[in-house]
Motif scaffolding. Structure first.
Motif, PDB file in Angstrom:
ATOM      1  N   PHE A   1      -5.772   4.407   8.279  1.00  0.00           N
ATOM      2  CA  PHE A   1      -4.563   4.444   8.434  1.00  0.00           C
ATOM      3  C   PHE A   1      -3.848   4.954   7.511  1.00  0.00           C
ATOM      4  N   GLY A   2      -3.011   5.835   8.039  1.00  0.00           N
ATOM      5  CA  GLY A   2      -2.328   6.472   7.060  1.00  0.00           C
ATOM      6  C   GLY A   2      -2.675   7.903   7.732  1.00  0.00           C
ATOM      7  N   GLU A   3      -3.497   8.032   8.368  1.00  0.00           N
ATOM      8  CA  GLU A   3      -4.411   9.753   8.179  1.00  0.00           C
ATOM      9  C   GLU A   3      -2.782  10.942   9.237  1.00  0.00           C
ATOM     10  N   VAL A   4      -2.104  10.150  10.056  1.00  0.00           N
ATOM     11  CA  VAL A   4      -2.117  10.782  10.953  1.00  0.00           C
ATOM     12  C   VAL A   4      -0.420  11.847   9.767  1.00  0.00           C
ATOM     13  N   PRO A   5       0.254  10.753   8.910  1.00  0.00           N
ATOM     14  CA  PRO A   5       1.178  11.535   8.285  1.00  0.00           C
ATOM     15  C   PRO A   5       0.774  12.444   7.507  1.00  0.00           C
TER      16      PRO A   5
ATOM     17  N   ALA B   1       6.291   4.959   8.251  1.00  0.00           N
ATOM     18  CA  ALA B   1       6.178   2.745   8.113  1.00  0.00           C
ATOM     19  C   ALA B   1       5.855   1.825   6.344  1.00  0.00           C
ATOM     20  N   ASN B   2       5.749   0.864   6.842  1.00  0.00           N
ATOM     21  CA  ASN B   2       5.207   0.112   5.483  1.00  0.00           C
ATOM     22  C   ASN B   2       4.093   0.060   6.064  1.00  0.00           C
ATOM     23  N   ALA B   3       2.780   0.067   4.924  1.00  0.00           N
ATOM     24  CA  ALA B   3       2.135  -0.485   4.933  1.00  0.00           C
ATOM     25  C   ALA B   3       1.733  -1.899   3.987  1.00  0.00           C
TER      26      ALA B   3
ATOM     27  N   ILE C   1       0.920  -1.449  -0.052  1.00  0.00           N
ATOM     28  CA  ILE C   1       0.061  -0.132   0.071  1.00  0.00           C
ATOM     29  C   ILE C   1       0.691   1.191  -0.165  1.00  0.00           C
ATOM     30  N   PHE C   2       1.750   1.747   1.106  1.00  0.00           N
ATOM     31  CA  PHE C   2       3.093   2.712   0.580  1.00  0.00           C
ATOM     32  C   PHE C   2       3.885   1.698   1.383  1.00  0.00           C
ATOM     33  N   SER C   3       4.967   2.641   1.337  1.00  0.00           N
ATOM     34  CA  SER C   3       6.399   2.263   1.789  1.00  0.00           C
ATOM     35  C   SER C   3       6.864   3.423   2.549  1.00  0.00           C
TER      36      SER C   3
ATOM     37  N   PHE D   1       4.331  -2.130   9.503  1.00  0.00           N
ATOM     38  CA  PHE D   1       5.603  -2.378   9.702  1.00  0.00           C
ATOM     39  C   PHE D   1       6.694  -1.565   9.296  1.00  0.00           C
ATOM     40  N   LYS D   2       7.655  -2.101  10.233  1.00  0.00           N
ATOM     41  CA  LYS D   2       9.026  -1.217   9.631  1.00  0.00           C
ATOM     42  C   LYS D   2      10.116  -1.879   9.768  1.00  0.00           C
ATOM     43  N   LEU D   3      11.192  -2.390   8.492  1.00  0.00           N
ATOM     44  CA  LEU D   3      12.315  -3.007   8.724  1.00  0.00           C
ATOM     45  C   LEU D   3      13.230  -2.846   9.330  1.00  0.00           C
ATOM     46  N   SER D   4      13.668  -3.397  10.508  1.00  0.00           N
ATOM     47  CA  SER D   4      15.210  -3.179  10.959  1.00  0.00           C
ATOM     48  C   SER D   4      16.083  -3.205   9.659  1.00  0.00           C
ATOM     49  N   PRO D   5      17.619  -2.325  10.188  1.00  0.00           N
ATOM     50  CA  PRO D   5      18.658  -1.917   9.394  1.00  0.00           C
ATOM     51  C   PRO D   5      18.526  -3.980   9.083  1.00  0.00           C
ATOM     52  N   GLU D   6      18.949  -4.330   9.536  1.00  0.00           N
ATOM     53  CA  GLU D   6      19.140  -6.239   9.639  1.00  0.00           C
ATOM     54  C   GLU D   6      18.009  -6.844   8.387  1.00  0.00           C
TER      55      GLU D   6
END
Lengths: 230, 230
Positions: A83-87, A96-98, A42-44, A63-68
């Motif tokens: 969702f996504g309304e705040v940003p 974050a990603n969706a 949906i978005f990154s 979700f977020k992806l850690s560097p690893e």
DNA sequence: CGATCAGTTGACAATACTCAAATACTGTGG
DNA sequence: CCACAGTATTTGAGTATTGTCAACTGATCG
């Protein structure tokens, strides 16, 4: 007709519940429907917040992806949730990603159209603020209720809360099953049942099926404050 | 100077926290300060919602009067809390009365000026929506956390929640005293202390004064879901 | 009518609270 | 900088509350 029911559906959504019909129609006018399959992106993280979503059907994970490369789930949303309304409102990028967890249908509100809408129609913004303000207050009270130590206090507080909604001064229908109410209060059906029994015995309430009648409001308030029977 | 500090103070208020400085200045510009004594009437049921308030200092009760003249307190607000905003945003009348419980100072925002403000400056409305959206989400998660049956689960969930705020992935300072945190989680300091000890023993977290370091996030998440140790 | 499920009741075990006391921690005045 | 008061946190022991397990009722549904 499809559009008709979309408008109606929007009105049941937490973000828009309680808005005037004209506002719902306006919102429906700028909405875009999107259907995605499981795993659909949906978005990154870092994407510009060019619009927000309300999930119509399915399930979405944020979700977020850690560097690893390890995935840290922040939230899983179900039908009706925005969702996504705040940003988007804040004018920042998605933090974050969706991704869809299953086949999902989304209602997308492009930021520009939404901004135009509230610019032309400030009452819409005010109404949304009202909606959110009301919910915020309810949640605050809910949290108050839940942070009491013992179940009788939590229950008493919750009942008083319910009784403050207009039109149910002294008696009201439980809108949740007792099992669900138990879960909400952080307990189990057995305990809830016993506590309700005790409240009835002490003549603070009366029970008629799933209808609860407040008999002794002062008693309940005392219980709500003290958190325990005297 | 007095105005300077008002702007700053508004930025700490839940309703406006996180707004851009220019917006806070604009809001400060339309605000009117009012000082009332104990028993001072702020508004009455049925009054048109011609503006809302933020309590700067003191204590205010919101209440209804039953036909028999009995007072039913709906809410008591303390410093920083906004009240009357819902009817004002929604364009309706005040549904209850507001009176000071003690000498209080209020910040009043006239509806018309406020509406003008957001009409001219839709970004303000968006920002407020963003602020409220964020808080709403936090509260939802909070309620989730609180409705777990046992303290370890509530604590684990709460810690994970805190760790999701940006910039504190794995370690963070408690912004509340442990006593206050205990109250928030619906328990008492003694129990919290013991549970924290247990979490440390199980090597899920590490404690350094009021700083908490998450050692085993997966373990915590398991605990948060199951609600109890394995 | 049998099956299923929400709700209730009882007996028992586990958890969390109370009370009491010891130990840190904080800020203040000397 | 130290001693002291006051508060916050920890620990221990006993008790109360609440959760678990199991059995039972009552309602709903095919």
């Amino acid at each position: 007709m499809s559009n008709e029911s979309l408008t109606e559906w929007l009105g049941k959504t937490p973000l828009f519940a309680g808005l005037k019909h004209e506002h719902l129609v306006a919102l429906g006018g700028i909405a875009e429907l999107k259907n995605l399959f499981r795993q659909g992106l949906i978005f990154s993280e870092g994407d510009p917040g060019n619009g927000f979503y309300i999930l119509r059907d399915g399930k979405v994970k944020i979700f977020k992806l850690s560097p690893e490369g390890k995935e840290q789930i922040l939230h899983v949303f179900g039908p009706g949730e925005p969702f996504g309304e705040v940003p988007v409102f804040a004018g920042s990028n998605f933090p974050a990603n969706a991704v869809c967890l299953e086949k999902s249908s989304l209602v997308f509100f492009p930021r520009s159209a939404f901004v135009d809408l509230i610019t032309v129609n400030p009452a819409l913004a005010l109404n949304m603020l009202a909606v959110m303000g009301r919910r915020l207050r309810q949640f605050t009270e809910m949290i108050d209720a839940l942070s009491l130590k013992e179940v009788p206090g939590r229950l008493a507080t919750h009942l008083l809360l319910l009784s403050k909604k207009p039109g149910q001064e002294k008696d009201f229908e439980l809108e949740l099953s007792k099992t669900q109410l138990a879960a909400l209060l952080g307990t189990i059906p057995e305990t809830l049942s016993r506590v309700l029994g005790r409240l009835r015995q002490e003549k603070l309430i009366r029970l008629e099926g799933s209808r609860i009648i407040i008999v002794d409001r002062d008693g309940l308030e005392e219980l709500a404050e003290q958190g325990r029977f005297l």
